[in-house]
Scaffold this active site. Structure first.
Site, PDB file in Angstrom:
ATOM      1  CG  ASP A  76      -2.052   1.019   1.053  1.00 22.67           C
ATOM      2  OD1 ASP A  76      -3.025   0.687   0.338  1.00 22.67           O
ATOM      3  OD2 ASP A  76      -1.952   2.124   1.596  1.00 22.67           O
ATOM      4  CD  GLN A  77       2.925   5.185  -3.617  1.00 24.35           C
ATOM      5  OE1 GLN A  77       2.173   5.680  -4.446  1.00 24.35           O
ATOM      6  NE2 GLN A  77       4.144   4.758  -3.926  1.00 24.35           N
TER       7      GLN A  77
END
Length: 205
Positions: A76-77
């Site tokens: 995830d970012q």
């Protein structure tokens, strides 16, 4: 070198992102893709780095429950400008608004990756700082019309023409900005007995 007994039976990417799929393909390991179906709503007061790490672990764990024995990768970012999160614009106008706010400033990307084999999980977070050029609206519009990066947080694809928007990029892992930090992931996979270079060597034997 990993042995047949220690090597996981399969590798799974817990993601719907075509960018992460393309990145994982660089390691030349066979893998399947399973949508994780995880709620990505931030918790009250949750810091960007903590959010990215929690979601990466949650994605890997969610798919791991349905794939016994598999080695599952979640990522995830979260991008921030100052204290404000930056999401995917979804439209030309919102992308232009993002780029206007970002020009001449530094955007921080927190990219987390996790690996879960159903018994334990390991994770890492890579921070990337992108400083954008102070460009006029005409240049920003030209970029958006050419690349249409409306599904990208921050409205700039650094792996393509978006690199022309950048003054500099600071990171320990150049693939982290695209969405899956391969240097960190390679290290994590090796901890679970799956090293891409070992697998390549064994395939040629």
């Amino acid at each position: 070198m990993a042995t047949p007994e220690s090597r996981p039976r399969s590798l799974v990417l817990a993601s719907t992102s075509p960018y992460r799929r393309e990145l994982l393909e660089r390691l030349r390991l066979p893998f399947s893709v399973v949508p994780p179906g995880v709620d990505e709503t931030p918790l009250p007061g949750e810091e960007p780095a903590a959010l990215a790490l929690r979601l990466a672990l949650a994605k890997a764990r969610a798919v791991s429950r349905t794939r016994p024995g598999a080695l599952v990768v979640g990522s995830d970012q979260v991008a921030t400008l100052g204290d404000a999160p930056i999401g995917k614009p979804g439209s030309f106008d919102k992308a232009l608004e993002q780029l206007r706010a970002m020009r001449g400033r530094t955007v921080t990307f927190h990219t987390a990756v996790a690996v879960d084999d159903g018994r334990r999980a390991a994770s890492a977070t890579v921070v990337t700082r992108c400083t954008l050029r102070d460009l006029p609206d005409r240049a920003l519009r030209a970029y958006l019309e050419a690349e249409r990066p409306f599904d990208t947080a921050g409205s700039a694809k650094a792996e393509a023409l978006g690199i022309a928007l950048m003054e500099r990029i600071d990171s320990d892992d150049p693939t982290a900005l695209i969405g899956l930090p391969l240097i960190a992931l390679t290290r994590l996979l090796a901890e679970f007995g799956l090293d891409p270079l070992d697998a390549l060597e064994e395939a040629r034997a």
